[in-house]
Design an enzyme around this catalytic site. Structure first.
Site, PDB file in Angstrom:
ATOM      1  N   SER A 137     -28.567   6.860 -25.026  1.00  0.00           N
ATOM      2  CA  SER A 137     -28.391   8.042 -24.869  1.00  0.00           C
ATOM      3  C   SER A 137     -28.357   8.186 -23.207  1.00  0.00           C
ATOM      4  O   SER A 137     -28.749   7.332 -22.410  1.00  0.00           O
ATOM      5  CB  SER A 137     -29.724   9.100 -25.032  1.00  0.00           C
ATOM      6  OG  SER A 137     -29.885  10.230 -24.377  1.00  0.00           O
ATOM      7  N   TYR A 150     -38.664  10.044 -25.570  1.00  0.00           N
ATOM      8  CA  TYR A 150     -37.492   9.744 -25.946  1.00  0.00           C
ATOM      9  C   TYR A 150     -36.746   9.164 -24.681  1.00  0.00           C
ATOM     10  O   TYR A 150     -35.969   8.070 -25.163  1.00  0.00           O
ATOM     11  CB  TYR A 150     -36.748  11.107 -26.138  1.00  0.00           C
ATOM     12  CG  TYR A 150     -35.309  11.181 -26.485  1.00  0.00           C
ATOM     13  CD1 TYR A 150     -35.099  10.751 -28.168  1.00  0.00           C
ATOM     14  CD2 TYR A 150     -34.174  11.235 -25.701  1.00  0.00           C
ATOM     15  CE1 TYR A 150     -33.564  10.607 -28.382  1.00  0.00           C
ATOM     16  CE2 TYR A 150     -32.964  11.352 -26.270  1.00  0.00           C
ATOM     17  CZ  TYR A 150     -32.500  10.979 -27.329  1.00  0.00           C
ATOM     18  OH  TYR A 150     -31.193  10.933 -27.845  1.00  0.00           O
TER      19      TYR A 150
HETATM   20  P1  NAI Z   1     -29.334  13.845 -36.526  1.00  0.00           P
HETATM   21  O1  NAI Z   1     -30.857  14.627 -36.455  1.00  0.00           O
HETATM   22  O2  NAI Z   1     -28.281  14.863 -36.893  1.00  0.00           O
HETATM   23  O3  NAI Z   1     -29.224  12.541 -37.630  1.00  0.00           O
HETATM   24  C1  NAI Z   1     -30.414  11.758 -37.502  1.00  0.00           C
HETATM   25  C2  NAI Z   1     -30.146  10.953 -38.656  1.00  0.00           C
HETATM   26  O4  NAI Z   1     -31.540   9.889 -38.925  1.00  0.00           O
HETATM   27  C3  NAI Z   1     -30.686  12.080 -39.971  1.00  0.00           C
HETATM   28  O5  NAI Z   1     -30.038  11.595 -41.007  1.00  0.00           O
HETATM   29  C4  NAI Z   1     -32.298  11.529 -40.242  1.00  0.00           C
HETATM   30  O6  NAI Z   1     -32.772  11.615 -41.627  1.00  0.00           O
HETATM   31  C5  NAI Z   1     -32.043  10.072 -39.902  1.00  0.00           C
HETATM   32  N1  NAI Z   1     -33.607   9.399 -39.537  1.00  0.00           N
HETATM   33  C6  NAI Z   1     -34.600  10.167 -38.740  1.00  0.00           C
HETATM   34  N2  NAI Z   1     -35.553   9.259 -38.526  1.00  0.00           N
HETATM   35  C7  NAI Z   1     -35.487   8.075 -39.676  1.00  0.00           C
HETATM   36  C8  NAI Z   1     -36.050   7.160 -39.968  1.00  0.00           C
HETATM   37  N3  NAI Z   1     -37.355   7.075 -39.602  1.00  0.00           N
HETATM   38  N4  NAI Z   1     -35.480   6.092 -40.651  1.00  0.00           N
HETATM   39  C9  NAI Z   1     -34.278   6.569 -41.186  1.00  0.00           C
HETATM   40  N5  NAI Z   1     -33.595   7.471 -41.141  1.00  0.00           N
HETATM   41  C10 NAI Z   1     -33.932   8.499 -40.045  1.00  0.00           C
HETATM   42  O7  NAI Z   1     -29.316  13.355 -35.088  1.00  0.00           O
HETATM   43  P2  NAI Z   1     -27.883  12.754 -34.406  1.00  0.00           P
HETATM   44  O8  NAI Z   1     -27.856  13.643 -32.999  1.00  0.00           O
HETATM   45  O9  NAI Z   1     -26.913  12.365 -35.238  1.00  0.00           O
HETATM   46  O10 NAI Z   1     -28.674  11.377 -33.714  1.00  0.00           O
HETATM   47  C11 NAI Z   1     -28.039  10.080 -33.649  1.00  0.00           C
HETATM   48  C12 NAI Z   1     -28.407   9.331 -32.744  1.00  0.00           C
HETATM   49  O11 NAI Z   1     -27.687   9.868 -31.543  1.00  0.00           O
HETATM   50  C13 NAI Z   1     -29.975   9.187 -32.386  1.00  0.00           C
HETATM   51  O12 NAI Z   1     -30.488   8.129 -31.955  1.00  0.00           O
HETATM   52  C14 NAI Z   1     -29.707  10.110 -31.232  1.00  0.00           C
HETATM   53  O13 NAI Z   1     -31.123  10.003 -30.350  1.00  0.00           O
HETATM   54  C15 NAI Z   1     -28.618   9.653 -30.549  1.00  0.00           C
HETATM   55  N6  NAI Z   1     -28.082  10.817 -29.510  1.00  0.00           N
HETATM   56  C16 NAI Z   1     -27.917  12.097 -30.029  1.00  0.00           C
HETATM   57  C17 NAI Z   1     -27.688  13.099 -28.895  1.00  0.00           C
HETATM   58  C18 NAI Z   1     -27.086  14.512 -29.515  1.00  0.00           C
HETATM   59  O14 NAI Z   1     -27.161  15.228 -28.707  1.00  0.00           O
HETATM   60  N7  NAI Z   1     -27.005  14.621 -30.813  1.00  0.00           N
HETATM   61  C19 NAI Z   1     -27.486  12.621 -27.685  1.00  0.00           C
HETATM   62  C20 NAI Z   1     -27.855  11.336 -27.275  1.00  0.00           C
HETATM   63  C21 NAI Z   1     -28.236  10.485 -28.291  1.00  0.00           C
END
Ligand code: NAI
Length: 248
Positions: A137, A150
């Site tokens: 991130s 985080y």
């Molecule tokens: P999101 O919340 O839309 O999707 C995350 C997914 O991970 C969900 O489907 C959830 O069910 C799954 N998940 C959560 N905990 C889990 C676990 N213990 N085991 C298996 N699956 C699990 O989030 P997003 O935004 O798509 O995030 C994806 C990655 O991108 C993350 O690592 C996040 O930190 C990173 N990120 C996101 C940003 C943003 O602005 N959306 C910015 C910077 C990094």
């Protein structure tokens, strides 16, 4: 330029957001995809839509990660691409974070990479190589307000990536880190909820950003697809911001 025909990819957190967009794109580019996610309803839905396999998995649990890799091997015979994408955020400072929340964020965002990679690396090595993409991130590089666990976790992911690239480069395993900026996913809504704000208010400044918007999941997926592919054959240990020159 990018062709993933014949490759097998595991996408953690592939049921929604960035993971789902990436699973979709990798499949479009020819890869066989295995989605690993905590959410069975969204996971099954995504797998059906994409033509992927789904394994319900908590990436902080070793047995679950082992089962995902075993399923990929059973279905496709190996693993060529691992996208360590699942992640969570807790909005708090050192003054108010609960220790359980700290442990959970570190387990889901960091330990998961160990648990998945320790099973996948030997398979990739035996097959002559592979590509691992970890999800950092912008806050893993610059830090950010009220997200101490985080920021710590994503900083760890960034440096873990560099160390893994050094350790496993001799086996032709490339390890890179994609660092999204603010991207329109459920995580944003979750953050706004934790801070007691509406999503609209939370990102009201989007039009003022350098490219006039925040990221879309597909923006991140495009970079992951490149890193997964042979087009990135000499890219390893890289930490790539995909943030539209944003400040988050
Ligand atoms: P999101 O919340 O839309 O999707 C995350 C997914 O991970 C969900 O489907 C959830 O069910 C799954 N998940 C959560 N905990 C889990 C676990 N213990 N085991 C298996 N699956 C699990 O989030 P997003 O935004 O798509 O995030 C994806 C990655 O991108 C993350 O690592 C996040 O930190 C990173 N990120 C996101 C940003 C943003 O602005 N959306 C910015 C910077 C990094």
């Amino acid at each position: 330029m990018i062709d993933l025909t014949g490759k097998t990819a595991i996408v953690t957190g592939g049921a929604s957001g960035i993971g789902r967009a990436t699973a979709t794109l990798l499949a479009e580019l020819g890869a066989g995809v295995v989605i690993a996610d905590l959410n069975p309803d969204l996971g099954e839905e995504a797998a059906k839509e994409i033509g992927a396999a789904f394994v319900r998995c908590d990436v902080s649990q070793a047995a679950d990660c082992d089962a995902v890799v075993a399923a990929a091997v059973e279905r496709h015979g190996g693993v060529d691409v691992l996208f360590n994408n699942a992640g969570i955020i807790r909005r708090s400072t050192v003054l108010d974070i609960a220790e359980d929340d700290w442990d959970l964020v570190m387990a889901v965002n960091v330990k998961s990479i160990l648990l998945m990679s320790r099973r996948v690396v030997p398979l990739m090595a035996a097959a002559g190589g592979g590509s691992i993409v970890n999800t950092g991130s912008g806050w893993g590089i610059k830090g950010g307000a009220s997200a101490i666990s985080y920021c710590a976790s994503k900083g760890a992911v960034v440096n873990m990536t560099r160390a893994m690239a050094i350790d496993h480069g001799p086996a032709n395993i490339r390890v890179n880190c994609v660092c999204p900026g603010d991207t329109a996913t459920g995580m944003l809504a979750d953050e706004a909820r934790q801070l007691g704000e509406s999503v609209d208010a939370f990102y009201a400044d989007a039009a003022d950003r350098p490219l006039g918007r925040i990221g879309q999941p597909r923006d991140i997926a495009q970079t992951v697809a490149f890193l997964a592919s042979d087009a990135a054959a000499f890219v390893s240990g890289a930490v790539i911001a995909v943030d539209g020159a944003g400040t988050a």
